[in-house]
Motif scaffolding. Structure first.
Motif, short mmCIF file in Angstrom:
data_model
loop_
_atom_site.label_atom_id
_atom_site.label_comp_id
_atom_site.label_asym_id
_atom_site.label_seq_id
_atom_site.Cartn_x
_atom_site.Cartn_y
_atom_site.Cartn_z
N ASN A 155 54.34 3.59 -27.83
CA ASN A 155 53.48 4.78 -27.74
C ASN A 155 53.63 5.56 -26.44
O ASN A 155 52.86 6.47 -26.17
CB ASN A 155 52.01 4.37 -27.91
CG ASN A 155 51.71 3.83 -29.30
OD1 ASN A 155 52.20 4.39 -30.28
ND2 ASN A 155 50.93 2.77 -29.38
N SER B 191 55.86 8.02 -23.89
CA SER B 191 56.91 9.03 -23.93
C SER B 191 57.47 9.29 -22.54
O SER B 191 56.76 9.17 -21.53
CB SER B 191 56.38 10.35 -24.52
OG SER B 191 55.92 10.17 -25.83
N ARG C 8 60.75 7.86 -26.69
CA ARG C 8 59.46 7.24 -27.00
C ARG C 8 59.69 5.75 -27.22
O ARG C 8 60.52 5.38 -28.05
CB ARG C 8 58.83 7.86 -28.24
CG ARG C 8 57.48 7.24 -28.60
CD ARG C 8 56.85 7.94 -29.79
NE ARG C 8 56.44 9.30 -29.46
CZ ARG C 8 55.28 9.61 -28.91
NH1 ARG C 8 54.40 8.66 -28.61
NH2 ARG C 8 54.97 10.86 -28.65
#
Length: 230
Positions: free
Chosen positions: A183, A185, A180
């Motif tokens: 914000n 992933s 991550r």
């Protein structure tokens, strides 16, 4: 028979869980029924190839664990560990990342599927999960986080010679890194890999054992541990 039923049930639970980082086998010494085996282990992964959608990295990691095993039956032990681990040599967005140590742990079990007491030969099957959560890393005003997970199945055969127990075996494992950055992933996965295991347990004193283990082909790694059965 009960130990085999328990082993099948636990195997299903472990492989329903998310996959993770290659784990040591815990050696050829198991606690008997209603006995405990506790110790300290250092696991060092020198090279393990992970692959993403567009990149490949050769991950490195050092891990230190307190270990505890319980003999549920004479042929079945439950294994657990907790400690610290880092992740090094990760790369994303052309950024090199070395994560400092964070918490880690694992769980699993071993089943003694064959034992010849006359020739002092044993065959042990193990299923283990391990997870490492290193500290976050800041680079170019971006905070990077990483979690590494693994499931592993292994089979070893050992023979006792005096105070020493050499063993050899094979394993199948699959790992992934969950990333991550701020914000967003992403993840890296290994293929299902096969490797070999070479190990040696030495009884340094009554019920106290030193474990040395190497894992090759799918990864380059070694483990050093000491444990005591009580």
């Amino acid at each position: 028979m009960r130990s085999l039923i328990w082993a099948g049930f636990l195997t299903c639970l472990l492989f329903i869980a998310e996959p993770g980082f290659p784990a040591p086998t815990c050696g050829a010494v198991m606690p008997a029924r209603n006995r405990f085996q506790w110790g300290l282990a250092v696991n060092s992964i020198i090279n393990y190839r992970m692959k993403g959608a567009t990149d490949k990295v050769d991950i490195k990691s050092n891990q230190v664990f307190l270990t505890l095993a319980y003999g549920l039956f004479d042929r079945l032990s439950l294994d657990g560990k907790i400690g610290l681990g880092d992740v090094r040599n990760d790369k994303t967005n052309n950024t090199d990342l070395d994560y400092n140590a964070g918490w880690g742990g694992g769980y699993g079990f071993r089943v003694k599927v064959y034992e010849n007491e006359l020739n002092r030969v044993k065959v042990i099957c193990g299923v283990h999960h391990i997870s490492v959560h290193p500290a976050s890393e800041d680079a170019d005003s971006v905070e990077y986080k990483s979690i590494i997970d693994d499931n592993q199945f292994d089979v070893t055969i050992s023979r006792k010679y005096g105070f020493g127990i050499p063993y050899i075996g094979c394993k199948v494992s699959k790992s992934r890194i969950l990333r991550r950055d701020n914000n967003e992933s992403s993840s890296l996965h290994s293929k299902v890999k096969m490797g070999i295991i070479l190990g040696y347990d030495v009884e340094t004193s009554k019920d106290t054992f030193l474990n040395l283990e190497m894992r090759l082909i799918d990864e380059t790694a070694f483990n050093v541990g000491i444990s005591h059965i009580f």
